[in-house]
Write a protein that holds these residues in place. Sequence first.
Motif, short mmCIF file in Angstrom:
data_model
loop_
_atom_site.label_atom_id
_atom_site.label_comp_id
_atom_site.label_asym_id
_atom_site.label_seq_id
_atom_site.Cartn_x
_atom_site.Cartn_y
_atom_site.Cartn_z
N ARG A 170 0.86 -1.39 0.03
CA ARG A 170 -0.08 -0.20 0.01
C ARG A 170 0.89 1.26 -0.01
N THR A 174 1.81 2.51 -3.38
CA THR A 174 0.79 3.21 -4.14
C THR A 174 0.07 4.65 -3.61
N THR A 220 -2.30 7.68 -3.37
CA THR A 220 -4.04 7.92 -4.12
C THR A 220 -4.22 9.23 -3.87
N ARG A 231 -7.01 12.41 -5.30
CA ARG A 231 -8.46 12.79 -5.77
C ARG A 231 -8.21 14.06 -6.73
N ARG A 285 -6.74 6.86 -15.41
CA ARG A 285 -6.77 6.01 -14.11
C ARG A 285 -6.11 4.58 -14.47
N ALA A 342 -2.57 3.65 -12.69
CA ALA A 342 -2.83 2.43 -11.73
C ALA A 342 -1.26 1.61 -11.83
N ALA A 391 -3.07 5.71 -7.98
CA ALA A 391 -4.54 5.28 -7.59
C ALA A 391 -5.03 6.70 -7.72
N LYS A 438 -8.91 8.49 -7.48
CA LYS A 438 -10.06 8.98 -7.31
C LYS A 438 -10.87 10.01 -8.00
#
Length: 270
Positions: free
Chosen positions: A29, A32, A34, A36, A52, A56, A61, A63
């Motif tokens: 994790r 990666t 993440t 927005r 996306r 990835a 990642a 959102k």
Amino acid sequence: MPGFNAPRRRLLAAAGAGLAVAAFGRAARADTTTLRIGVTAGPHAQILEAVRNVAARRGLALKIVEFSDYITPNVALDAGDLQANSYQHRPFLDQQIKDRGYRIEAVGETVTFPLGIYSRRWKRWQDVPTGARVAIQNDPTNGGRSLLLLQEAGVIRLREGVGLLPTLRDVADNPHKLRFVEIEAAQAPRVLDDVDAAAVNTNFALPAGLNPGRDALLLENPKGPYVNLIAVRGVDRDKPWVRTLVESYRSDEVKAFILAKFDGAVLASW
């Protein structure tokens, strides 16, 4: 006491394995990032779905957060509720920064929704006669954009230093004696039967069955000032994920998606 120690050893071994798996999961994790990213509904959101998938595979990642207006995505980005947005062109962003004091910066160019000049009477711009009636939008941003397109095509000449918001008063040379008719932008497709040509924004052209790549007599350069942008907060511009995001967007895979999906109505800038 072998009967006690053996189960204990097995329990400790299982616990150790569990900790190793948990540690591996945390490490995976941690690899990666993440974030927005805000977009307006429609083509921008559809393109981000393709971005996306590419991002990835590069450890990023996305959102995707959709908005129904043009103001809120910058409000949310400046407030830190988003890490990036992708929906606006440079003139709009510059005006928003000037008016609202946002600490937002552009970090990469994306796509253009090209403005075009259309006609139901003529198949080529060369066929449009002297003295033709040409409809352009009556608001400064779009009307100015149409005049700049006509200048780029060598149809008219604007006075020096007009910037991105010229008006009809700024037309310095009109050798074809075009008669300009100013209209509401949304009405442009509807007046095509009444004029020789009209400037139509893509968002109004598509519902009217007009495809910029196929039907426009004149079409904006996708590398012009109205190319859309990825924007981030100034404090984030040098973070590693920014480069990954921009490179994922400007990938061959995303470009192929845009070409297949929009058939010339949306143009990649790379």
